[in-house]
Scaffold this active site. Sequence first.
Site, PDB file in Angstrom:
ATOM      1  N   HIS A 401       8.591  43.887  13.947  1.00 35.67           N
ATOM      2  CA  HIS A 401       7.272  43.354  14.277  1.00 35.67           C
ATOM      3  C   HIS A 401       7.181  41.840  14.065  1.00 35.67           C
ATOM      4  CE1 HIS A 401       3.376  43.918  15.727  1.00 35.67           C
ATOM      5  NE2 HIS A 401       2.886  44.793  14.872  1.00 35.67           N
ATOM      6  N   ASP A 405       5.832  41.977  19.509  1.00 33.36           N
ATOM      7  CA  ASP A 405       4.434  42.383  19.385  1.00 33.36           C
ATOM      8  C   ASP A 405       4.270  43.818  19.888  1.00 33.36           C
ATOM      9  OD1 ASP A 405       3.755  39.859  18.449  1.00 33.36           O
ATOM     10  OD2 ASP A 405       3.337  39.094  20.463  1.00 33.36           O
TER      11      ASP A 405
END
Length: 430
Positions: A401, A405
Amino acid sequence: MGLHKIQMPDVGEGITEAEIVEWNVKVGDVIKEDDVLAAVMTDKATVEIPSPVDGTVADISGEVGDMTAVGAVIITLEVEGEGNAASISAEASAPKAVEEKPASKPASEPKAEPAPKKVAEVKRPTVTKTSAASGALRAEGEKPLASPAVRKRAADAGVKLQYVHGTGPAGRISHDDLDAYISGASAPVGGASKVADTSVEEIKVIGLRRKIAERMQDAKQRIPHITYVDEVDVTAVEDLRAHMNATAKEGQPKLTILPFIMRAMVIAIKDYPKLNSHYDDGNDTLYQYGGVHIGMAAQTPGGLMVPVIRHAETMSVHGMADEAKRLANAARDGSITRDELTGSTITLSSLGKMGGIVSTPVMNSPEVAIVGVNKVEMRPVWRDGGFVPRKIMNLSSSFDHRIVDGWDAAEFIQRIRGLLENPATLFMEA
């Protein structure tokens, strides 16, 4: 007679220590030159250490699972003559690699753990004061008589009181009766004894399993994972696969669904090249690769390994199937090389028919994406005003992450889904 000392070998590449994963000899054993004394594992490979001389094992330093510094003496042999006053290193005897593992990318090191050792069973109290014959059998459905303290002890021990003989008035069960039952000194009422199993097995985590544990812990601690699950209708691609297998030419491999998924990944990466990367978080640098090198997580007798299908962008589905089969066989029989276990840029993980409905794959650091494949199931799907049977499979995929995204992760998987649901497009892309 003299002593010949053998040191932990220097296998190069900056390795400063190695783990002892197997001893093939014990003190007092008579050995010949080239007999394998031990196997050690580094971050680069597992190697056997052969004896450079004839002799008798006089001393062994270190136990299986110990991390030992390069150059430290690990075994001493009693030999004819003066021996080696300078402690000749085992490096001079050219240890040979028997199994290899990835350097710092794919998580796998082929070496099986030793057989677990049995820990002595916890002793139970032995009370012979009472006898099974002195207790009256209870009628079916009759509630056993016992004090609250006895009932609590029985519950804590996992004992059902209806099976315990009572020697008190009206068959009341005492603490002594319960002790006798637990110890096996009394027979159960109306059936075989169900004594709690209090044995414990001590299994030392070493070798490949320890390496896997270290890598998984490191990945989960350092990488903020995001897992995205999407449903894919694979009816059409499964029909195509069945047709291609039925019409295959001689020598062509039998196709599973995995090469089709790999082909979809290759095409999707063209639109989302960031997913085919390594992230060096120490230097805040992302290395985005042009070539697609797919790590194929595979379970072996020794544990998890990740062989690499290199330059999948150049291969047909048959070519990927061939290479996947070759690498999987090499991983299982231990003949796979370190080069075949390193360099993946994105990983495909599948548990085959045991794939379950959803999984949460762990990142194969320093990669930023791993695609997880769940099992194919026939499910009712609403289409054109009615339910129709369709073959459905979930993709459960994880992403780093810090780099990827959630929106990009979803779009990447949906691109793969679109290709699989319209399999002709897998062969139309340039």
